[in-house]
Design a protein around this motif. Structure first.
Motif, PDB file in Angstrom:
ATOM      1  N   GLY A 244     -19.740  14.701  29.920  1.00  0.00           N
ATOM      2  CA  GLY A 244     -18.919  15.259  31.113  1.00  0.00           C
ATOM      3  C   GLY A 244     -19.565  15.533  32.275  1.00  0.00           C
ATOM      4  O   GLY A 244     -19.544  15.921  33.300  1.00  0.00           O
ATOM      5  N   ALA A 245     -21.338  16.005  31.976  1.00  0.00           N
ATOM      6  CA  ALA A 245     -21.179  16.995  32.589  1.00  0.00           C
ATOM      7  C   ALA A 245     -22.781  16.418  34.096  1.00  0.00           C
ATOM      8  O   ALA A 245     -23.125  17.002  34.691  1.00  0.00           O
TER       9      ALA A 245
ATOM     10  N   ALA B 162     -20.800  22.429  33.680  1.00  0.00           N
ATOM     11  CA  ALA B 162     -20.265  22.474  34.636  1.00  0.00           C
ATOM     12  C   ALA B 162     -18.599  22.865  34.865  1.00  0.00           C
ATOM     13  O   ALA B 162     -17.984  23.188  33.001  1.00  0.00           O
TER      14      ALA B 162
ATOM     15  N   ILE C 129     -15.621  19.211  34.349  1.00  0.00           N
ATOM     16  CA  ILE C 129     -15.000  17.622  33.357  1.00  0.00           C
ATOM     17  C   ILE C 129     -14.023  17.776  32.725  1.00  0.00           C
ATOM     18  O   ILE C 129     -14.427  16.408  32.340  1.00  0.00           O
TER      19      ILE C 129
ATOM     20  N   ARG D 104     -13.449  14.615  34.729  1.00  0.00           N
ATOM     21  CA  ARG D 104     -14.449  13.209  34.522  1.00  0.00           C
ATOM     22  C   ARG D 104     -14.244  12.198  33.638  1.00  0.00           C
ATOM     23  O   ARG D 104     -14.231  11.271  33.322  1.00  0.00           O
TER      24      ARG D 104
ATOM     25  N   GLN E  68     -14.376  14.580  22.273  1.00  0.00           N
ATOM     26  CA  GLN E  68     -14.068  14.475  23.131  1.00  0.00           C
ATOM     27  C   GLN E  68     -11.564  14.450  23.424  1.00  0.00           C
ATOM     28  O   GLN E  68     -11.229  14.083  24.524  1.00  0.00           O
TER      29      GLN E  68
ATOM     30  N   SER F 172     -12.988  20.178  26.379  1.00  0.00           N
ATOM     31  CA  SER F 172     -13.993  20.928  27.627  1.00  0.00           C
ATOM     32  C   SER F 172     -14.413  21.665  28.091  1.00  0.00           C
ATOM     33  O   SER F 172     -15.135  22.839  27.973  1.00  0.00           O
TER      34      SER F 172
ATOM     35  N   VAL G  17     -18.020  24.140  26.605  1.00  0.00           N
ATOM     36  CA  VAL G  17     -18.440  24.742  27.766  1.00  0.00           C
ATOM     37  C   VAL G  17     -18.765  26.657  26.867  1.00  0.00           C
ATOM     38  O   VAL G  17     -19.518  26.349  26.669  1.00  0.00           O
TER      39      VAL G  17
ATOM     40  N   THR H 279     -21.737  21.018  38.706  1.00  0.00           N
ATOM     41  CA  THR H 279     -20.008  21.671  39.661  1.00  0.00           C
ATOM     42  C   THR H 279     -20.329  20.651  40.511  1.00  0.00           C
ATOM     43  O   THR H 279     -19.311  19.914  40.923  1.00  0.00           O
TER      44      THR H 279
END
Length: 217
Positions: free
Chosen positions: A24-25, A139, A144, A147, A158, A164, A168, A191
């Motif tokens: 998602g980044a 982000a 994330i 997204r 995921q 998320s 991170v 972000t």
């Protein structure tokens, strides 16, 4: 992505850049923009990804949903070494600027969701060729998560609760490990940046590398 014609004069031939970060980044989009920027400036660019398109990478991608823990970590590491030998190093020797969408940093992160020991993951990846620049995209976890929800999960990791935030944190730890052993890393917060802005920031940082400065002299 096909290589661009001609060899660039502003960056050292045979430069290797990896781009990693949480799902998602925006890795793949940013890699595409970075390749386009560099090719437009005359660089010979080769874009690749992990898992690779080679025989081990295809098996790893197929088995990600069903194989767990140390076995999957070893399979991904085997793909990485085969990827280096059969694709990354030949293109570097030919003078291309190689960009890999996922590399060692991802190898230190993804299997941690299966509770694989971080030290074991490092030992698996310790002999991998070091990139000239390891880009780590960051982000805010809630961004994330939004997204990922919008696009859908790409793998079973995921789908885990609060994945998320966990990913991170794992990438922050992985970056610290890479810095500790002497990797040249670049952390970029995506972000609120557009992918084109992030790609331009990576391009600009590449020009500050000692090897790039020597090539420009």
């Amino acid at each position: 992505m096909p290589s661009s014609p001609g060899r660039g004069t502003s960056l050292r031939p045979g430069l290797f850049v990896s781009v990693d970060g949480p799902g998602g980044a925006g890795k793949t989009t940013i890699v595409r923009h970075l390749a386009q920027l560099l090719a437009a400036e005359g660089e010979q660019v080769h874009v690749t990804a992990e898992p690779s398109g080679g025989p081990i990478g295809k098996v790893a991608a197929t088995l990600t949903a069903t194989v767990r823990g140390n076995a999957l970590a070893c399979l991904y590491a085997a793909d990485r070494y085969h990827h280096i030998e059969t694709e990354i190093e030949p293109y570097l020797r030919a003078g291309h600027l190689v960009i890999s969408d996922r590399y060692v940093a991802s190898g230190l992160v993804i299997q941690r969701f299966d509770d694989v020991d971080p030290e074991f993951l490092w030992q698996l990846n310790a002999r991998a060729r070091r990139p000239d620049l390891a880009v780590i995209l960051e982000a805010k976890p809630h961004v994330i998560a939004e997204r990922l929800e919008a696009r859908g999960a790409h793998n079973r990791f995921q789908l885990l609760p609060d994945s998320s935030h966990t990913e991170v944190a794992y990438y922050q730890h992985a970056t610290s490990c890479l810095n500790a052993v002497g990797y040249t890393t670049l952390r970029i917060d995506c972000t609120s940046r557009e992918p084109q802005q992030t790609a331009a920031a990576i391009r600009d940082h590449l020009r500050t590398l000692p090897a790039a400065k020597e090539a420009a002299c």
